[in-house]
Design a protein around this motif. Structure first.
Motif, PDB file in Angstrom:
ATOM      1  N   GLU A   1     152.337  60.827  63.342  1.00 11.87           N
ATOM      2  CA  GLU A   1     153.417  60.282  64.152  1.00 11.87           C
ATOM      3  C   GLU A   1     153.909  58.994  63.497  1.00 11.87           C
ATOM      4  O   GLU A   1     153.106  58.119  63.166  1.00 11.87           O
ATOM      5  CB  GLU A   1     152.947  60.012  65.584  1.00 11.87           C
ATOM      6  N   ILE A   2     155.219  58.898  63.309  1.00 12.98           N
ATOM      7  CA  ILE A   2     155.778  57.739  62.633  1.00 12.98           C
ATOM      8  C   ILE A   2     156.939  57.160  63.431  1.00 12.98           C
ATOM      9  O   ILE A   2     157.461  57.790  64.362  1.00 12.98           O
ATOM     10  CB  ILE A   2     156.256  58.086  61.206  1.00 12.98           C
ATOM     11  N   VAL A   3     157.346  55.967  63.016  1.00  9.82           N
ATOM     12  CA  VAL A   3     158.507  55.285  63.589  1.00  9.82           C
ATOM     13  C   VAL A   3     159.543  55.108  62.481  1.00  9.82           C
ATOM     14  O   VAL A   3     159.193  54.720  61.363  1.00  9.82           O
ATOM     15  CB  VAL A   3     158.123  53.915  64.173  1.00  9.82           C
ATOM     16  N   VAL A   4     160.796  55.411  62.797  1.00 11.73           N
ATOM     17  CA  VAL A   4     161.905  55.122  61.904  1.00 11.73           C
ATOM     18  C   VAL A   4     162.784  54.081  62.576  1.00 11.73           C
ATOM     19  O   VAL A   4     163.229  54.275  63.715  1.00 11.73           O
ATOM     20  CB  VAL A   4     162.736  56.388  61.583  1.00 11.73           C
ATOM     21  N   VAL A   5     163.020  52.981  61.899  1.00 14.66           N
ATOM     22  CA  VAL A   5     163.827  51.895  62.446  1.00 14.66           C
ATOM     23  C   VAL A   5     165.232  51.998  61.873  1.00 14.66           C
ATOM     24  O   VAL A   5     165.429  51.884  60.661  1.00 14.66           O
ATOM     25  CB  VAL A   5     163.214  50.524  62.118  1.00 14.66           C
TER      26      VAL A   5
ATOM     27  N   ILE B   1     168.900  58.226  59.957  1.00 13.57           N
ATOM     28  CA  ILE B   1     168.907  59.592  60.469  1.00 13.57           C
ATOM     29  C   ILE B   1     168.713  60.606  59.346  1.00 13.57           C
ATOM     30  O   ILE B   1     167.941  61.565  59.472  1.00 13.57           O
ATOM     31  CB  ILE B   1     170.218  59.874  61.231  1.00 13.57           C
ATOM     32  N   GLN B   2     169.399  60.400  58.222  1.00 12.64           N
ATOM     33  CA  GLN B   2     169.253  61.353  57.122  1.00 12.64           C
ATOM     34  C   GLN B   2     167.827  61.361  56.591  1.00 12.64           C
ATOM     35  O   GLN B   2     167.254  62.430  56.342  1.00 12.64           O
ATOM     36  CB  GLN B   2     170.230  61.015  55.998  1.00 12.64           C
ATOM     37  N   GLU B   3     167.239  60.186  56.425  1.00 11.87           N
ATOM     38  CA  GLU B   3     165.862  60.138  55.946  1.00 11.87           C
ATOM     39  C   GLU B   3     164.900  60.655  57.002  1.00 11.87           C
ATOM     40  O   GLU B   3     163.873  61.263  56.683  1.00 11.87           O
ATOM     41  CB  GLU B   3     165.500  58.711  55.539  1.00 11.87           C
ATOM     42  N   GLY B   4     165.234  60.437  58.274  1.00 11.87           N
ATOM     43  CA  GLY B   4     164.415  60.997  59.343  1.00 11.87           C
ATOM     44  C   GLY B   4     164.395  62.512  59.308  1.00 11.87           C
ATOM     45  O   GLY B   4     163.351  63.145  59.519  1.00 11.87           O
TER      46      GLY B   4
ATOM     47  N   ILE C   1     158.715  61.830  65.261  1.00 10.26           N
ATOM     48  CA  ILE C   1     159.375  60.583  64.882  1.00 10.26           C
ATOM     49  C   ILE C   1     159.894  59.894  66.128  1.00 10.26           C
ATOM     50  O   ILE C   1     160.558  60.510  66.971  1.00 10.26           O
ATOM     51  CB  ILE C   1     160.557  60.801  63.929  1.00 10.26           C
ATOM     52  N   THR C   2     159.596  58.613  66.235  1.00 14.10           N
ATOM     53  CA  THR C   2     160.212  57.756  67.241  1.00 14.10           C
ATOM     54  C   THR C   2     161.232  56.871  66.535  1.00 14.10           C
ATOM     55  O   THR C   2     160.878  56.102  65.641  1.00 14.10           O
ATOM     56  CB  THR C   2     159.171  56.875  67.953  1.00 14.10           C
ATOM     57  N   PHE C   3     162.495  57.025  66.897  1.00  9.88           N
ATOM     58  CA  PHE C   3     163.550  56.198  66.322  1.00  9.88           C
ATOM     59  C   PHE C   3     163.751  54.960  67.196  1.00  9.88           C
ATOM     60  O   PHE C   3     163.789  55.049  68.428  1.00  9.88           O
ATOM     61  CB  PHE C   3     164.868  56.976  66.258  1.00  9.88           C
ATOM     62  N   VAL C   4     163.904  53.818  66.534  1.00  9.06           N
ATOM     63  CA  VAL C   4     164.180  52.555  67.227  1.00  9.06           C
ATOM     64  C   VAL C   4     165.481  51.995  66.662  1.00  9.06           C
ATOM     65  O   VAL C   4     165.579  51.718  65.463  1.00  9.06           O
ATOM     66  CB  VAL C   4     163.035  51.541  67.032  1.00  9.06           C
ATOM     67  N   GLU C   5     166.486  51.843  67.519  1.00 11.76           N
ATOM     68  CA  GLU C   5     167.800  51.360  67.109  1.00 11.76           C
ATOM     69  C   GLU C   5     168.176  50.113  67.898  1.00 11.76           C
ATOM     70  O   GLU C   5     168.145  50.110  69.126  1.00 11.76           O
ATOM     71  CB  GLU C   5     168.854  52.448  67.312  1.00 11.76           C
ATOM     72  N   PHE C   6     168.517  49.054  67.166  1.00  9.39           N
ATOM     73  CA  PHE C   6     168.866  47.767  67.784  1.00  9.39           C
ATOM     74  C   PHE C   6     170.138  47.866  68.632  1.00  9.39           C
ATOM     75  O   PHE C   6     170.238  47.258  69.687  1.00  9.39           O
ATOM     76  CB  PHE C   6     169.042  46.726  66.684  1.00  9.39           C
ATOM     77  N   LEU C   7     171.097  48.633  68.171  1.00 11.44           N
ATOM     78  CA  LEU C   7     172.373  48.770  68.876  1.00 11.44           C
ATOM     79  C   LEU C   7     172.256  49.766  70.037  1.00 11.44           C
ATOM     80  O   LEU C   7     171.340  50.588  70.063  1.00 11.44           O
ATOM     81  CB  LEU C   7     173.461  49.233  67.912  1.00 11.44           C
TER      82      LEU C   7
ATOM     83  N   LYS D   1     166.459  68.443  67.317  1.00 10.34           N
ATOM     84  CA  LYS D   1     165.017  68.485  67.081  1.00 10.34           C
ATOM     85  C   LYS D   1     164.251  68.188  68.379  1.00 10.34           C
ATOM     86  O   LYS D   1     164.655  67.335  69.172  1.00 10.34           O
ATOM     87  CB  LYS D   1     164.624  67.482  66.000  1.00 10.34           C
ATOM     88  N   ASN D   2     163.120  68.874  68.545  1.00 13.65           N
ATOM     89  CA  ASN D   2     162.334  68.689  69.768  1.00 13.65           C
ATOM     90  C   ASN D   2     161.129  67.774  69.579  1.00 13.65           C
ATOM     91  O   ASN D   2     160.362  67.558  70.518  1.00 13.65           O
ATOM     92  CB  ASN D   2     161.877  70.041  70.326  1.00 13.65           C
ATOM     93  N   ASN D   3     160.955  67.269  68.381  1.00 16.62           N
ATOM     94  CA  ASN D   3     159.844  66.347  68.122  1.00 16.62           C
ATOM     95  C   ASN D   3     160.356  64.965  67.744  1.00 16.62           C
ATOM     96  O   ASN D   3     159.817  64.283  66.870  1.00 16.62           O
ATOM     97  CB  ASN D   3     158.910  66.890  67.053  1.00 16.62           C
ATOM     98  N   VAL D   4     161.434  64.570  68.409  1.00 14.66           N
ATOM     99  CA  VAL D   4     162.081  63.283  68.157  1.00 14.66           C
ATOM    100  C   VAL D   4     162.284  62.554  69.476  1.00 14.66           C
ATOM    101  O   VAL D   4     162.674  63.161  70.479  1.00 14.66           O
ATOM    102  CB  VAL D   4     163.443  63.492  67.461  1.00 14.66           C
ATOM    103  N   GLU D   5     162.016  61.254  69.461  1.00 12.18           N
ATOM    104  CA  GLU D   5     162.306  60.389  70.609  1.00 12.18           C
ATOM    105  C   GLU D   5     163.116  59.204  70.105  1.00 12.18           C
ATOM    106  O   GLU D   5     162.781  58.629  69.061  1.00 12.18           O
ATOM    107  CB  GLU D   5     161.020  59.922  71.285  1.00 12.18           C
ATOM    108  N   ILE D   6     164.173  58.857  70.828  1.00 12.78           N
ATOM    109  CA  ILE D   6     165.089  57.818  70.360  1.00 12.78           C
ATOM    110  C   ILE D   6     165.175  56.702  71.398  1.00 12.78           C
ATOM    111  O   ILE D   6     165.465  56.958  72.570  1.00 12.78           O
ATOM    112  CB  ILE D   6     166.491  58.397  70.091  1.00 12.78           C
TER     113      ILE D   6
END
Length: 310
Positions: free
Chosen positions: A146-150, A157-160, A170-176, A192-197
């Motif tokens: 399990e990883i985090v993409v900031v 998103i492309q690298e995710g 993947i848990t995405f964290v976006e400042f905006l 994708k069903n294994n992504v949380e934003i």
């Protein structure tokens, strides 16, 4: 003066290599200075699917290798040295590198950008040990983890999407409060069903003993803090221009990007800029290629205009 070159191109990314192709075809003497490997930061990405002429995705390394071969075909010489300083010396420019000094009538700066750091607790400590800025380089190490993409821009998103080939979640964290990636990339990630934003959230710290175990994020409106389990953190929060070595010579904007006129010439006659390091550039390979051609064309004209002085 026997070592005087027509053009010194600094940077062997898409812009620099294109400039080298045009310089070579014009029969001007030129070198390309590159501190690492030809191709620029784009080779750290998984695929390119918006470069004209390639209807199917192409690995960036493969595309950039074609650029390199074409530049060398027309006589470009790649010198593996990092430009540290530029000085005016009579009627020409001296580029001082780690390993030598190079004299040229004109200079094309095509040094691109680098990934911006967050500057938070744990980022420096875990860099290379769980914190990464390159999915292609490090993604396979996180199989079933399990990883985090900031960052939810194009890069994040492309690298995710690439990382999802390996990781469990993947848990995405976006400042905006919204994603800024192209709509087609947003659509793909939402399928994708294994992504949380987590939008409108800030990464506060990266924690662990010897290896990453968790991160803390903050909801910007409520200040609510949440801890998330993670084995790795991939950071894509923007770019910084590689312009430190020249910022005291030419005008830059508030962010360090180099300002040019319509001919891509800087505030100093004879110094031109191409690609992502240019102020106002749309940071895409196709744009960098156009910049490289334009900068080389105008550098050649500049040399022709001043040639009686040499």
């Amino acid at each position: 003066m026997k070592d005087l070159l027509d053009i010194i191109i600094i940077g062997a990314g898409p812009a620099g290599l294109t400039a080298a192709i045009y310089a070579g075809r014009s029969r001007t003497s030129a070198i390309v200075m590159e501190k690492s490997a030809p191709g620029g930061t784009i080779i750290l990405s998984d695929i390119i699917e918006n470069y004209p002429g390639y209807p199917e995705p192409i690995p960036p390394f493969e595309l950039m290798d074609k650029f390199r071969m074409q530049a060398e075909k027309f006589g470009a010489s790649i010198v593996y040295d990092e430009a540290k300083k530029i000085e005016k010396n009579n009627f020409y420019w001296k580029v001082i590198g780690n390993d030598g000094e190079y004299l040229g009538k004109a200079v094309i700066v095509a040094t691109g950008t680098r990934h911006k750091k967050l500057g938070i607790h744990g980022e420096k400590e875990f860099t290379g040990k769980g914190v990464s800025y390159c999915a292609v380089c490090d993604g396979p190490f996180y199989k079933d983890k399990e990883i985090v993409v900031v960052g939810c821009g194009n890069s994040g998103i492309q690298e995710g999407l690439f990382l999802l080939k390996f990781v469990k979640k993947i848990t995405f964290v976006e400042f905006l409060p919204q994603m800024t990636a192209e709509k087609i990339l947003q659509e793909r990630i939402m399928e994708k069903n294994n992504v949380e934003i987590f939008l409108n959230h800030e990464l506060l710290e990266i924690n662990g003993r010897g290896k990453i175990e968790s991160v803390k994020i903050r909801e910007r409106n409520t200040n609510k803090i949440k801890e998330i389990n993670a084995h790795g953190v991939f950071i894509y929060v923007g770019l910084l221009p590689n312009s430190e070595f020249i910022k005291d010579i030419v005008k830059t904007d508030d962010y360090g990007y180099i300002i040019t006129d319509n001919n891509l010439q800087t505030s100093e006659p004879g110094i031109f800029v191409a690609g992502d390091v240019r102020a106002g550039a749309f940071q895409q390979v196709a744009v960098s290629v156009g910049d490289g051609a334009t900068a080389a064309h105008n550098a050649i004209k500049y040399i022709e205009d001043i040639s009686p002085g040499f």
